[in-house]
Design a protein around this motif. Structure first.
Motif, PDB file in Angstrom:
ATOM      1  N   ASP A 159      -8.191   1.867 -31.745  1.00 58.99           N
ATOM      2  CA  ASP A 159      -6.668   1.474 -32.022  1.00 58.99           C
ATOM      3  C   ASP A 159      -6.125   0.266 -31.089  1.00 58.99           C
ATOM      4  N   LEU A 160      -6.726   0.569 -29.567  1.00 52.88           N
ATOM      5  CA  LEU A 160      -6.105  -0.210 -28.446  1.00 52.88           C
ATOM      6  C   LEU A 160      -7.465  -0.869 -27.732  1.00 52.88           C
ATOM      7  N   PHE A 161      -7.697  -2.008 -27.842  1.00 57.04           N
ATOM      8  CA  PHE A 161      -9.092  -2.618 -27.126  1.00 57.04           C
ATOM      9  C   PHE A 161      -8.133  -3.445 -26.042  1.00 57.04           C
ATOM     10  N   VAL A 162      -8.588  -3.009 -24.611  1.00 56.62           N
ATOM     11  CA  VAL A 162      -8.293  -3.942 -23.684  1.00 56.62           C
ATOM     12  C   VAL A 162      -9.277  -5.217 -23.288  1.00 56.62           C
ATOM     13  N   VAL A 163      -8.689  -6.281 -23.306  1.00 53.67           N
ATOM     14  CA  VAL A 163      -9.593  -7.565 -23.116  1.00 53.67           C
ATOM     15  C   VAL A 163      -9.573  -8.002 -21.897  1.00 53.67           C
ATOM     16  N   PRO A 164     -10.785  -8.632 -21.561  1.00 50.84           N
ATOM     17  CA  PRO A 164     -10.716  -9.368 -20.118  1.00 50.84           C
ATOM     18  C   PRO A 164      -9.941 -10.738 -20.176  1.00 50.84           C
ATOM     19  N   THR A 165      -8.961 -10.680 -19.284  1.00 51.88           N
ATOM     20  CA  THR A 165      -8.329 -11.982 -19.011  1.00 51.88           C
ATOM     21  C   THR A 165      -8.288 -12.597 -17.634  1.00 51.88           C
ATOM     22  N   LEU A 166      -7.728 -13.622 -17.210  1.00 51.03           N
ATOM     23  CA  LEU A 166      -7.839 -14.316 -15.762  1.00 51.03           C
ATOM     24  C   LEU A 166      -7.311 -13.353 -14.766  1.00 51.03           C
ATOM     25  N   ASN A 167      -6.471 -12.158 -15.137  1.00 47.66           N
ATOM     26  CA  ASN A 167      -5.839 -11.292 -14.343  1.00 47.66           C
ATOM     27  C   ASN A 167      -6.233  -9.961 -14.417  1.00 47.66           C
ATOM     28  N   LYS A 168      -7.587  -9.981 -14.705  1.00 49.71           N
ATOM     29  CA  LYS A 168      -8.436  -8.415 -14.508  1.00 49.71           C
ATOM     30  C   LYS A 168      -8.203  -7.999 -13.285  1.00 49.71           C
ATOM     31  N   ASP A 169      -8.601  -6.622 -13.442  1.00 52.90           N
ATOM     32  CA  ASP A 169      -8.527  -5.535 -12.408  1.00 52.90           C
ATOM     33  C   ASP A 169     -10.059  -4.801 -12.116  1.00 52.90           C
ATOM     34  N   ILE A 170     -10.675  -5.340 -11.220  1.00 54.33           N
ATOM     35  CA  ILE A 170     -12.036  -4.768 -11.312  1.00 54.33           C
ATOM     36  C   ILE A 170     -12.240  -3.405 -11.009  1.00 54.33           C
ATOM     37  N   THR A 171     -11.178  -2.939 -10.359  1.00 52.25           N
ATOM     38  CA  THR A 171     -11.039  -1.447 -10.075  1.00 52.25           C
ATOM     39  C   THR A 171     -10.948  -0.645 -11.283  1.00 52.25           C
ATOM     40  N   LEU A 172     -10.765  -1.077 -12.388  1.00 54.39           N
ATOM     41  CA  LEU A 172     -10.683  -0.353 -13.693  1.00 54.39           C
ATOM     42  C   LEU A 172     -11.639  -0.438 -14.655  1.00 54.39           C
ATOM     43  N   SER A 173     -12.440   0.408 -15.517  1.00 58.32           N
ATOM     44  CA  SER A 173     -13.267   0.206 -16.444  1.00 58.32           C
ATOM     45  C   SER A 173     -12.842  -0.476 -17.633  1.00 58.32           C
ATOM     46  N   GLU A 174     -13.741  -0.872 -18.575  1.00 62.00           N
ATOM     47  CA  GLU A 174     -13.379  -1.648 -19.599  1.00 62.00           C
ATOM     48  C   GLU A 174     -12.248  -0.966 -20.558  1.00 62.00           C
ATOM     49  N   PHE A 210      -9.928 -13.819 -30.788  1.00 65.45           N
ATOM     50  CA  PHE A 210      -9.040 -14.220 -29.875  1.00 65.45           C
ATOM     51  C   PHE A 210      -9.706 -14.417 -28.426  1.00 65.45           C
ATOM     52  N   ARG A 211     -10.944 -14.542 -28.363  1.00 58.03           N
ATOM     53  CA  ARG A 211     -11.824 -14.656 -27.151  1.00 58.03           C
ATOM     54  C   ARG A 211     -11.110 -15.751 -26.474  1.00 58.03           C
ATOM     55  N   VAL A 212     -11.219 -16.923 -26.979  1.00 57.41           N
ATOM     56  CA  VAL A 212     -10.662 -18.164 -26.073  1.00 57.41           C
ATOM     57  C   VAL A 212      -9.484 -17.938 -25.581  1.00 57.41           C
ATOM     58  N   LEU A 213      -8.492 -17.267 -26.421  1.00 61.23           N
ATOM     59  CA  LEU A 213      -7.268 -16.904 -26.049  1.00 61.23           C
ATOM     60  C   LEU A 213      -7.010 -16.331 -24.960  1.00 61.23           C
ATOM     61  N   TYR A 214      -7.374 -14.933 -24.956  1.00 60.91           N
ATOM     62  CA  TYR A 214      -7.294 -13.678 -24.008  1.00 60.91           C
ATOM     63  C   TYR A 214      -8.051 -14.140 -22.691  1.00 60.91           C
ATOM     64  N   GLU A 215      -9.206 -14.843 -22.793  1.00 64.73           N
ATOM     65  CA  GLU A 215      -9.861 -15.188 -21.400  1.00 64.73           C
ATOM     66  C   GLU A 215      -8.957 -16.205 -20.429  1.00 64.73           C
ATOM     67  N   ARG A 216      -7.966 -16.963 -21.074  1.00 67.53           N
ATOM     68  CA  ARG A 216      -7.292 -17.917 -20.292  1.00 67.53           C
ATOM     69  C   ARG A 216      -5.932 -17.410 -19.971  1.00 67.53           C
ATOM     70  N   LEU A 217      -5.630 -16.213 -20.225  1.00 65.18           N
ATOM     71  CA  LEU A 217      -4.301 -15.599 -19.871  1.00 65.18           C
ATOM     72  C   LEU A 217      -4.001 -15.294 -18.456  1.00 65.18           C
TER      73      LEU A 217
END
Length: 449
Positions: A157-172, A195-202
């Motif tokens: 129901d809630l999927f966290v996606v990788p963005t430019l502002n990702k935190d490496i200390t958190l798991s996926e 939405f891959r192109v979109l969220y990877e550049r946020l």
């Protein structure tokens, strides 16, 4: 160690951390200097990145443009099979060419392969990167372009996606409840991959609220209420929230914003594609070729079966003729897919049934008119219709409208979209991003608890 010139580092960092991430570039071959054109790549359909004064030799123009940062001079009569090593490329120029290809043409190459690139190979890379024309799609393919290969992720129901502002200390599957997120509400396709192109550049963290496939009869209002519970209980959503709805997700996002406002919150709602009334008109236009409900059902089964298996199923025509009801058609279709798909029978059945359910739900939906306190931002897909102003009824504030040149089926991959979203972020989010280290990093102990 190779050190880049400070001006080059600044240019690469600007392009990587910019809203659009991929700027067009025009190359002046005669002077070997580079000028960045601030138009995003998405707005340059059929636009060449090379100067129109390149002359008759396209290979020479392409290679001279790519090699401009390295100061290499390409002879007029150079053999197309000449390598950069033959031209005497310096070691310090290799990272410049790698960064140039990555930022301008979105082509990633290993530094070890750069000296072995030929002039003809560079020309082929440039032409491939600049001549891609999206396939013209219509009908059901406008709304359903893929089936997620991962059944577990597609039904979360809630999927966290990788963005430019990702935190490496958190798991996926973790997120920081103290931060603000962009909540993406997908359309009828129902999963994150579009939405891959979109969220990877946020410039802020993001997650996708996925409807799943076990509630095909759920109304749009009920979906919004369920999402609101997820946001309030799991994420601790704060004031000045950010929602982005795509296609039918716009309908859900407006309902969701109204529920959040009832809890005393306001924010920004991005409507990607079109306004509710305009979307329903587009939906009817795309489905106008199906004169009966049976024709629509057969088309959905054919299309979803092709997405599930990756190929046409010739036996489907006979199966559909021999089946009388919708449930019989679905069951017969799923049985025919056995051995041709990597998914489970339950997942394939849910994909087909939910497609018809979501289309039926969208066609019969009547959007309630409520003037929201939140800011509405319309990222309008290319359309032959005149701009619609009905969205203004849903907001107490003037609606910001951004007209895109990309059709609805591809608008989620338009490079302008993340640029526009990033523009509306609060200053504290922008400042945090500007101070963030953008280097690639990895957690060595993420699997240790």
């Amino acid at each position: 160690m190779i050190t880049l010139a400070s001006s080059t580092v600044k240019w690469v960092r600007q392009c990587r951390s910019s809203c659009s991430l991929a700027y067009a570039a025009r190359i002046s071959v005669s002077t070997n200097w580079l000028v960045c054109d601030t138009r995003p790549r998405s707005s340059r359909t059929h636009c060449r990145t090379l100067s129109e004064n390149c002359g008759s030799s396209r290979s020479l123009c392409c290679s001279s443009g790519v090699l401009a940062p390295s100061k290499i001079q390409v002879p007029q009569n150079a053999n197309p099979e000449t390598t950069l090593k033959d031209l005497g490329i310096a070691d310090e120029s290799i990272p410049l060419i790698c960064s140039f290809l990555d930022v301008v043409y979105n082509v990633s190459l290993d530094e070890d392969s750069i000296p072995h690139l030929t002039l003809a190979g560079i020309q082929e890379l440039v032409e491939t990167a600049t001549d891609i024309v999206p396939e013209n799609v219509n009908g059901i393919a406008t709304f359903f372009s893929s089936v997620s290969s991962d059944e577990l992720l597609a039904t979360t129901d809630l999927f966290v996606v990788p963005t430019l502002n990702k935190d490496i200390t958190l798991s996926e599957d973790e997120f920081d409840v103290n931060k603000r997120y962009l909540c993406i509400v997908p359309g009828m396709e129902g999963h994150y991959e579009r939405f891959r192109v979109l969220y990877e550049r946020l410039k802020l963290p993001a997650f996708v609220l996925q409807p799943g496939y076990d509630r095909p009869r759920e109304t749009i209002r009920e979906t919004a209420e369920r999402y609101a519970q997820v946001l309030l209980k799991k994420t601790g959503i704060q004031n000045n929230f950010y929602l982005l709805g795509y296609e039918t997700g716009v309908l859900v996002a407006l309902e969701l914003a109204a529920i959040l406002e009832d809890h005393g919150l306001t924010g920004t709602v991005f409507c990607l594609g079109c306004a509710p009334d305009e979307f329903q008109a587009t939906l009817e236009e795309q489905l106008s070729s199906f004169k009966t409900e049976e024709q629509l059902q057969d088309a959905i089964i054919r299309h979803m079966s092709k997405l599930i298996t990756g190929k046409d199923i010739p036996a489907l025509d006979d199966i559909l003729r021999e089946s009388a009801t919708w449930s019989e058609k679905v069951e017969a279709c799923v049985r025919s897919l056995l051995g041709s798909m990597q998914h489970s029978v339950q997942y394939a059945r849910a994909q087909i049934e939910s497609a018809l359910a979501y289309i039926t739900r969208a066609r019969g939906y009547v959007a309630p008119v409520r003037a929201l306190r939140s800011q509405l931002v319309l990222l309008r897909a290319a359309s032959s219709r005149p701009p619609a102003h009905a969205l203004q009824r849903h907001s107490q504030r003037p609606v910001a409208v951004h007209q895109l040149r990309t059709p609805l089926s591809y608008v989620s991959s338009d490079m302008e979209c993340p640029a526009i979203v990033n523009r509306y972020l609060d200053n504290d989010i922008k400042t945090e991003f500007e101070m963030k280290n953008l280097c690639e990093a990895y957690s060595l102990y993420k699997d240790i608890f």
